[in-house]
Design an enzyme around this catalytic site. Structure first.
Site, PDB file in Angstrom:
ATOM      1  N   TYR A 176       6.244   3.265 -12.545  1.00 56.55           N
ATOM      2  CA  TYR A 176       6.046   2.411 -11.359  1.00 56.55           C
ATOM      3  C   TYR A 176       7.362   1.745 -10.932  1.00 56.55           C
ATOM      4  O   TYR A 176       7.593   1.478  -9.762  1.00 56.55           O
ATOM      5  CB  TYR A 176       4.951   1.379 -11.646  1.00 56.55           C
ATOM      6  CG  TYR A 176       4.248   0.870 -10.411  1.00 56.55           C
ATOM      7  CD1 TYR A 176       3.636   1.742  -9.514  1.00 56.55           C
ATOM      8  CD2 TYR A 176       4.194  -0.490 -10.132  1.00 56.55           C
ATOM      9  CE1 TYR A 176       2.995   1.288  -8.378  1.00 56.55           C
ATOM     10  CE2 TYR A 176       3.542  -0.958  -8.995  1.00 56.55           C
ATOM     11  CZ  TYR A 176       2.954  -0.067  -8.138  1.00 56.55           C
ATOM     12  OH  TYR A 176       2.317  -0.535  -7.009  1.00 56.55           O
ATOM     13  N   LYS A 204       5.975  -5.338  -6.004  1.00 51.57           N
ATOM     14  CA  LYS A 204       4.636  -5.961  -6.036  1.00 51.57           C
ATOM     15  C   LYS A 204       4.713  -7.377  -6.613  1.00 51.57           C
ATOM     16  O   LYS A 204       3.966  -8.265  -6.183  1.00 51.57           O
ATOM     17  CB  LYS A 204       3.657  -5.098  -6.842  1.00 51.57           C
ATOM     18  CG  LYS A 204       3.295  -3.765  -6.194  1.00 51.57           C
ATOM     19  CD  LYS A 204       2.721  -3.893  -4.794  1.00 51.57           C
ATOM     20  CE  LYS A 204       2.102  -2.600  -4.302  1.00 51.57           C
ATOM     21  NZ  LYS A 204       1.774  -2.616  -2.871  1.00 51.57           N
TER      22      LYS A 204
HETATM   23  P1  NAD Z   1      -1.803   5.445   1.549  1.00 53.30           P
HETATM   24  O1  NAD Z   1      -0.699   6.435   1.388  1.00 53.30           O
HETATM   25  O2  NAD Z   1      -3.096   5.924   2.047  1.00 53.30           O
HETATM   26  O3  NAD Z   1      -1.331   4.200   2.433  1.00 53.30           O
HETATM   27  C1  NAD Z   1       0.010   3.738   2.462  1.00 53.30           C
HETATM   28  C2  NAD Z   1       0.293   3.411   3.908  1.00 53.30           C
HETATM   29  O4  NAD Z   1       1.572   2.785   4.036  1.00 53.30           O
HETATM   30  C3  NAD Z   1       0.314   4.669   4.791  1.00 53.30           C
HETATM   31  O5  NAD Z   1      -0.626   4.546   5.835  1.00 53.30           O
HETATM   32  C4  NAD Z   1       1.733   4.681   5.346  1.00 53.30           C
HETATM   33  O6  NAD Z   1       1.786   5.183   6.677  1.00 53.30           O
HETATM   34  C5  NAD Z   1       2.069   3.197   5.300  1.00 53.30           C
HETATM   35  N1  NAD Z   1       3.503   2.950   5.397  1.00 53.30           N
HETATM   36  C6  NAD Z   1       4.501   3.285   4.544  1.00 53.30           C
HETATM   37  N2  NAD Z   1       5.701   2.948   5.060  1.00 53.30           N
HETATM   38  C7  NAD Z   1       5.456   2.355   6.271  1.00 53.30           C
HETATM   39  C8  NAD Z   1       6.271   1.825   7.294  1.00 53.30           C
HETATM   40  N3  NAD Z   1       7.613   1.810   7.192  1.00 53.30           N
HETATM   41  N4  NAD Z   1       5.673   1.308   8.401  1.00 53.30           N
HETATM   42  C9  NAD Z   1       4.335   1.318   8.550  1.00 53.30           C
HETATM   43  N5  NAD Z   1       3.503   1.834   7.615  1.00 53.30           N
HETATM   44  C10 NAD Z   1       4.065   2.356   6.499  1.00 53.30           C
HETATM   45  O7  NAD Z   1      -1.955   4.821   0.072  1.00 53.30           O
HETATM   46  P2  NAD Z   1      -2.805   3.555  -0.466  1.00 53.30           P
HETATM   47  O8  NAD Z   1      -2.886   3.770  -1.939  1.00 53.30           O
HETATM   48  O9  NAD Z   1      -4.027   3.364   0.317  1.00 53.30           O
HETATM   49  O10 NAD Z   1      -1.783   2.344  -0.246  1.00 53.30           O
HETATM   50  C11 NAD Z   1      -2.156   1.141   0.404  1.00 53.30           C
HETATM   51  C12 NAD Z   1      -1.690  -0.056  -0.418  1.00 53.30           C
HETATM   52  O11 NAD Z   1      -2.449  -0.123  -1.624  1.00 53.30           O
HETATM   53  C13 NAD Z   1      -0.218  -0.020  -0.825  1.00 53.30           C
HETATM   54  O12 NAD Z   1       0.328  -1.307  -0.746  1.00 53.30           O
HETATM   55  C14 NAD Z   1      -0.308   0.403  -2.292  1.00 53.30           C
HETATM   56  O13 NAD Z   1       0.818  -0.007  -3.043  1.00 53.30           O
HETATM   57  C15 NAD Z   1      -1.552  -0.348  -2.681  1.00 53.30           C
HETATM   58  N6  NAD Z   1      -2.173   0.070  -3.950  1.00 53.30           N
HETATM   59  C16 NAD Z   1      -2.433   1.382  -4.184  1.00 53.30           C
HETATM   60  C17 NAD Z   1      -3.000   1.761  -5.401  1.00 53.30           C
HETATM   61  C18 NAD Z   1      -3.263   3.219  -5.712  1.00 53.30           C
HETATM   62  O14 NAD Z   1      -3.446   3.556  -6.874  1.00 53.30           O
HETATM   63  N7  NAD Z   1      -3.323   4.090  -4.736  1.00 53.30           N
HETATM   64  C19 NAD Z   1      -3.329   0.797  -6.351  1.00 53.30           C
HETATM   65  C20 NAD Z   1      -3.062  -0.544  -6.075  1.00 53.30           C
HETATM   66  C21 NAD Z   1      -2.478  -0.901  -4.863  1.00 53.30           C
END
Ligand code: NAD
Length: 261
Positions: free
Chosen positions: A155, A162
């Protein structure tokens, strides 16, 4: 009753139907909220457009959080269409995949800056802009991960981002609390999304969490959505500055059960 009837908000970060932002959007719409969507880049419109339409939304705006002009356009659109808003969901993070593997000592300055800008600063930027159109108070939500406080494999710089994001959540909650704006972070366990898949070993992390979380399961999009609805609704009226885990309890585990070693 927990309801979002009469509330309007912006969902940032839907890439496809597996996105956490989409799980939250679906739950918000189900609870009665009216939604607008921002999406990153023209390519995503073919996925985000139909999803937005399925929840009765035609307010879509292309927004890259690193581009001030596109952020200006997004919030100007909300002001023009609705005058004010009640909530924003910030589900956005990015880091170079090449650095989500191996050692954190290999983090480059450029990727450190980019990761922190997109994954943390953008929430502060969103908060300032959103607060200007929240005269009656509101809710800001972001998404974090337990890699902020504990070391999880590969990570790396995202853990640092984060940690900064969770700290920003507390500072924003303090800045904006007097205006009736609450700021919280939801911390899901590993989810099968595009962003999740970018972290080396994602499949094994997912299986580890499933086997070792107290609930012996990973979270669902619906469960994350339900938590977001609670936080953004009047039921969550006095919760702010918080990081709420939606991970089947994974974050309480210091060491797997003996039979799982
Ligand atoms: P995802 O890939 O579906 O979503 C990530 C989004 O970030 C995408 O829609 C992408 O277009 C957007 N993004 C990235 N750079 C950008 C920019 N410069 N401008 C505008 N948008 C931008 O993946 P996800 O897992 O749904 O991620 C959403 C959130 O959840 C993130 O903050 C991620 O760290 C967090 N998260 C994910 C997990 C996991 O295991 N997937 C766990 C905990 C937290």
């Amino acid at each position: 009753m927990i309801t979002m009837n009469g509330k309007r908000g912006l969902i940032m970060g839907v890439a496809n139907e597996r996105s956490i932002a989409w799980g939250i959007a679906a739950a918000m719409a189900e609870a009665g909220a009216e939604l607008a969507f921002s999406y990153q880049g023209e390519n995503l419109l073919k996925r985000v457009g139909p999803l937005a339409e399925s929840v009765g939304s035609s307010l879509l705006v292309e927004t890259d959080v690193t581009d001030d002009a596109s952020m200006d356009r997004a919030f100007a659109m909300l002001k023009k269409e609705w005058g004010k808003i009640d909530f924003v969901v910030h589900a956005i993070a990015y880091s170079d995949k090449e650095e989500l593997t191996g050692r954190i000592t290999n983090t480059s300055r450029a990727n450190f800056q980019n990761s922190l800008t997109i994954s943390c600063y953008s929430f502060i930027d969103v908060a300032r802009r959103a607060a200007e159109i929240m005269p009656d108070g509101g809710t800001l939500l972001t998404l974090t991960y337990q890699g902020s406080t504990k070391v999880t494999p590969n990570y790396n710089v995202m853990g640092v981002a984060k940690a900064a994001l969770e700290s920003a959540t507390r500072y924003l909650a303090t800045d904006l609390g007097g205006q009736g704006i609450r700021v919280n972070a939801i911390s899901p366990g590993p989810m099968k999304t595009l962003a999740g898949a970018a972290i080396a070993g994602a499949r094994r992390t997912f299986r580890y969490a499933e086997a070792n979380a107290p609930m012996k399961a990973n979270a669902t999009l619906a469960s994350i959505g339900g938590t977001a609805v609670y936080l953004a609704s009047d039921a969550g009226a006095f919760t702010t500055g918080e990081v709420i885990h939606v991970d089947g309890g994974l974050h309480v585990i210091g060491m797997p059960q003996i039979e799982n070693l």
